[in-house]
Design a protein around this motif. Structure first.
Motif, PDB file in Angstrom:
ATOM      1  N   LEU A 141       0.931  -1.165  -0.005  1.00  0.00           N
ATOM      2  CA  LEU A 141      -0.028  -0.088  -0.017  1.00  0.00           C
ATOM      3  C   LEU A 141       1.013   1.015  -0.209  1.00  0.00           C
ATOM      4  O   LEU A 141       0.514   2.356  -0.741  1.00  0.00           O
ATOM      5  CB  LEU A 141      -0.920  -0.006   1.215  1.00  0.00           C
ATOM      6  N   GLU A 142       1.908   1.151   1.009  1.00  0.00           N
ATOM      7  CA  GLU A 142       2.774   2.450   0.749  1.00  0.00           C
ATOM      8  C   GLU A 142       3.449   2.597  -0.419  1.00  0.00           C
ATOM      9  O   GLU A 142       3.546   3.773  -1.036  1.00  0.00           O
ATOM     10  CB  GLU A 142       3.756   2.212   1.844  1.00  0.00           C
ATOM     11  N   ARG A 143       3.860   1.568  -1.027  1.00  0.00           N
ATOM     12  CA  ARG A 143       4.566   1.698  -2.415  1.00  0.00           C
ATOM     13  C   ARG A 143       3.671   2.284  -3.243  1.00  0.00           C
ATOM     14  O   ARG A 143       4.038   2.787  -4.567  1.00  0.00           O
ATOM     15  CB  ARG A 143       5.110   0.406  -2.979  1.00  0.00           C
ATOM     16  N   ASN A 144       2.339   1.991  -3.416  1.00  0.00           N
ATOM     17  CA  ASN A 144       1.381   2.314  -4.522  1.00  0.00           C
ATOM     18  C   ASN A 144       0.459   3.622  -3.848  1.00  0.00           C
ATOM     19  O   ASN A 144      -0.658   3.366  -4.193  1.00  0.00           O
ATOM     20  CB  ASN A 144       0.686   1.078  -4.907  1.00  0.00           C
ATOM     21  N   GLU A 173       6.489  11.215   1.101  1.00  0.00           N
ATOM     22  CA  GLU A 173       6.755  10.734  -0.028  1.00  0.00           C
ATOM     23  C   GLU A 173       7.274   9.449  -0.187  1.00  0.00           C
ATOM     24  O   GLU A 173       8.323   9.016   0.623  1.00  0.00           O
ATOM     25  CB  GLU A 173       7.412  11.825  -1.074  1.00  0.00           C
ATOM     26  N   VAL A 174       7.064   8.542  -1.153  1.00  0.00           N
ATOM     27  CA  VAL A 174       7.381   7.232  -1.444  1.00  0.00           C
ATOM     28  C   VAL A 174       8.908   7.438  -2.424  1.00  0.00           C
ATOM     29  O   VAL A 174       8.914   8.246  -3.196  1.00  0.00           O
ATOM     30  CB  VAL A 174       6.628   6.502  -2.177  1.00  0.00           C
ATOM     31  N   VAL A 175       9.749   6.684  -2.095  1.00  0.00           N
ATOM     32  CA  VAL A 175      10.950   6.534  -2.583  1.00  0.00           C
ATOM     33  C   VAL A 175      11.199   5.186  -3.448  1.00  0.00           C
ATOM     34  O   VAL A 175      10.873   4.200  -2.567  1.00  0.00           O
ATOM     35  CB  VAL A 175      12.145   6.726  -1.494  1.00  0.00           C
ATOM     36  N   GLY A 176      11.417   5.254  -4.466  1.00  0.00           N
ATOM     37  CA  GLY A 176      11.544   3.955  -5.275  1.00  0.00           C
ATOM     38  C   GLY A 176      12.821   3.098  -4.624  1.00  0.00           C
ATOM     39  O   GLY A 176      13.757   3.368  -4.221  1.00  0.00           O
ATOM     40  N   ALA A 177      12.478   1.800  -4.491  1.00  0.00           N
ATOM     41  CA  ALA A 177      13.456   0.995  -3.796  1.00  0.00           C
ATOM     42  C   ALA A 177      13.170  -0.586  -4.444  1.00  0.00           C
ATOM     43  O   ALA A 177      12.008  -1.086  -5.140  1.00  0.00           O
ATOM     44  CB  ALA A 177      12.998   0.734  -2.141  1.00  0.00           C
ATOM     45  N   ASN A 178      14.437  -1.314  -4.622  1.00  0.00           N
ATOM     46  CA  ASN A 178      14.324  -2.759  -5.163  1.00  0.00           C
ATOM     47  C   ASN A 178      15.006  -3.762  -4.209  1.00  0.00           C
ATOM     48  O   ASN A 178      15.843  -3.277  -3.687  1.00  0.00           O
ATOM     49  CB  ASN A 178      14.941  -2.721  -6.392  1.00  0.00           C
ATOM     50  N   LEU A 179      14.252  -4.569  -3.975  1.00  0.00           N
ATOM     51  CA  LEU A 179      14.908  -5.668  -3.307  1.00  0.00           C
ATOM     52  C   LEU A 179      15.614  -6.541  -4.403  1.00  0.00           C
ATOM     53  O   LEU A 179      14.776  -7.293  -5.074  1.00  0.00           O
ATOM     54  CB  LEU A 179      13.928  -6.407  -2.264  1.00  0.00           C
ATOM     55  N   HIS A 234      21.343  -5.894   1.696  1.00  0.00           N
ATOM     56  CA  HIS A 234      22.476  -4.921   1.248  1.00  0.00           C
ATOM     57  C   HIS A 234      21.498  -3.680   0.773  1.00  0.00           C
ATOM     58  O   HIS A 234      20.858  -3.826  -0.116  1.00  0.00           O
ATOM     59  CB  HIS A 234      23.031  -5.263   0.165  1.00  0.00           C
ATOM     60  N   ILE A 235      22.005  -2.641   1.426  1.00  0.00           N
ATOM     61  CA  ILE A 235      21.067  -1.295   1.200  1.00  0.00           C
ATOM     62  C   ILE A 235      22.140  -0.252   0.213  1.00  0.00           C
ATOM     63  O   ILE A 235      23.168  -0.070   1.156  1.00  0.00           O
ATOM     64  CB  ILE A 235      20.538  -0.806   2.340  1.00  0.00           C
ATOM     65  N   ALA A 236      21.551   0.274  -0.930  1.00  0.00           N
ATOM     66  CA  ALA A 236      22.443   1.377  -1.451  1.00  0.00           C
ATOM     67  C   ALA A 236      21.498   2.307  -1.614  1.00  0.00           C
ATOM     68  O   ALA A 236      20.386   2.397  -2.318  1.00  0.00           O
ATOM     69  CB  ALA A 236      22.886   0.751  -2.673  1.00  0.00           C
ATOM     70  N   LEU A 237      21.671   3.453  -0.997  1.00  0.00           N
ATOM     71  CA  LEU A 237      21.054   4.799  -1.032  1.00  0.00           C
ATOM     72  C   LEU A 237      21.637   5.462  -2.100  1.00  0.00           C
ATOM     73  O   LEU A 237      22.370   6.568  -1.868  1.00  0.00           O
ATOM     74  CB  LEU A 237      20.991   5.418   0.451  1.00  0.00           C
ATOM     75  N   ASP A 238      21.298   5.233  -3.449  1.00  0.00           N
ATOM     76  CA  ASP A 238      21.805   5.893  -4.593  1.00  0.00           C
ATOM     77  C   ASP A 238      21.305   7.583  -4.446  1.00  0.00           C
ATOM     78  O   ASP A 238      20.339   7.698  -4.165  1.00  0.00           O
ATOM     79  CB  ASP A 238      21.238   5.250  -5.906  1.00  0.00           C
ATOM     80  N   GLY A 239      22.135   8.215  -4.878  1.00  0.00           N
ATOM     81  CA  GLY A 239      21.732   9.648  -4.943  1.00  0.00           C
ATOM     82  C   GLY A 239      22.132  10.224  -3.539  1.00  0.00           C
ATOM     83  O   GLY A 239      21.888  11.534  -3.437  1.00  0.00           O
ATOM     84  N   ALA A 240      22.309   9.590  -2.311  1.00  0.00           N
ATOM     85  CA  ALA A 240      22.244  10.286  -1.094  1.00  0.00           C
ATOM     86  C   ALA A 240      23.782  10.802  -0.851  1.00  0.00           C
ATOM     87  O   ALA A 240      24.459   9.796  -1.092  1.00  0.00           O
ATOM     88  CB  ALA A 240      21.946   9.173  -0.021  1.00  0.00           C
ATOM     89  N   SER A 241      24.082  11.877  -0.703  1.00  0.00           N
ATOM     90  CA  SER A 241      25.268  12.193  -0.381  1.00  0.00           C
ATOM     91  C   SER A 241      26.035  12.261   0.954  1.00  0.00           C
ATOM     92  O   SER A 241      27.131  12.110   1.413  1.00  0.00           O
ATOM     93  CB  SER A 241      25.741  13.812  -0.929  1.00  0.00           C
ATOM     94  N   HIS A 242      24.780  12.264   2.146  1.00  0.00           N
ATOM     95  CA  HIS A 242      25.284  12.284   3.397  1.00  0.00           C
ATOM     96  C   HIS A 242      24.231  11.511   3.904  1.00  0.00           C
ATOM     97  O   HIS A 242      23.153  11.826   3.981  1.00  0.00           O
ATOM     98  CB  HIS A 242      25.446  13.641   3.921  1.00  0.00           C
TER      99      HIS A 242
END
Length: 180
Positions: free
Chosen positions: A17-20, A74-80, A115-123
């Motif tokens: 529900l959160e993702r959509n 807001e929802v952030v795109g995420a992939n497992l 494994h979590i990769a926060l693409d675009g996160a600078s800090h």
């Protein structure tokens, strides 16, 4: 009342529900209350059990509390990609207070390292909060006699940066709160 297994299913559903959330307007949980006296019980599962003297929240109640307390705007795109089956996620953020909420449901009988990769996160702040709702068995539940058998546990964790690993307990619902 609902046991941990029911709450895991509810949480997996809520991550969807959160993702959509752009197309889902609302959801509800019913029935809400159950009188735990043997001749009074009508429906199962219920969120809150009570008798004439006291009440308690079911495991699903505490899962709902977690999802409502740790919710971004807001929802952030995420992939497992490597978590395997029976692992569910949603990610939200609140830009105003620079918080990111990663919800991970591990419905497996084994711990899962993600494994979590926060693409675009600078800090990303190195101190984070992990809130976990879990038990040793999926049949664990709260009762009028043991109302806090399964409740969320909050602890601090260290984050190495925008790319890190986190292990999640078996039969667990988790919220990882990060500051960026």
């Amino acid at each position: 009342t609902p046991n941990l297994q029911a709450a895991l299913g509810d949480a997996a559903f809520l991550t969807g529900l959160e993702r959509n959330s752009g197309i889902i307007i609302m959801a509800s949980y019913a029935p809400l209350f159950i009188n735990i006296n043997p001749t009074a019980a009508q429906w199962v599962p219920d969120l809150i059990g009570y008798n004439a003297l006291s009440s308690y929240g079911s495991v699903s109640y505490w899962m709902q509390v977690m999802f409502s307390e740790y919710l971004g705007t807001e929802v952030v795109g995420a992939n497992l990609t490597d978590a395997g089956p029976r692992v569910f996620t949603s990610v939200t953020r609140n830009q105003a207070d620079h918080r990111l909420y990663i919800k991970i449901v591990n419905a497996n009988s084994q711990s899962k390292t993600v494994h979590i990769a926060l693409d675009g996160a600078s800090h990303i702040a190195s101190a984070a909060t992990l809130v976990t709702l879990s038990a040793k068995t999926p049949n664990a539940m709260n009762t009028i006699h043991d109302p806090r058998a399964v409740v969320p546990v909050k602890r601090s964790v260290n984050i190495a940066g925008p790319k890190f690993e986190q292990t999640f307990a078996p039969y667990s619902i988790n919220v990882l709160e990060l500051t960026y």
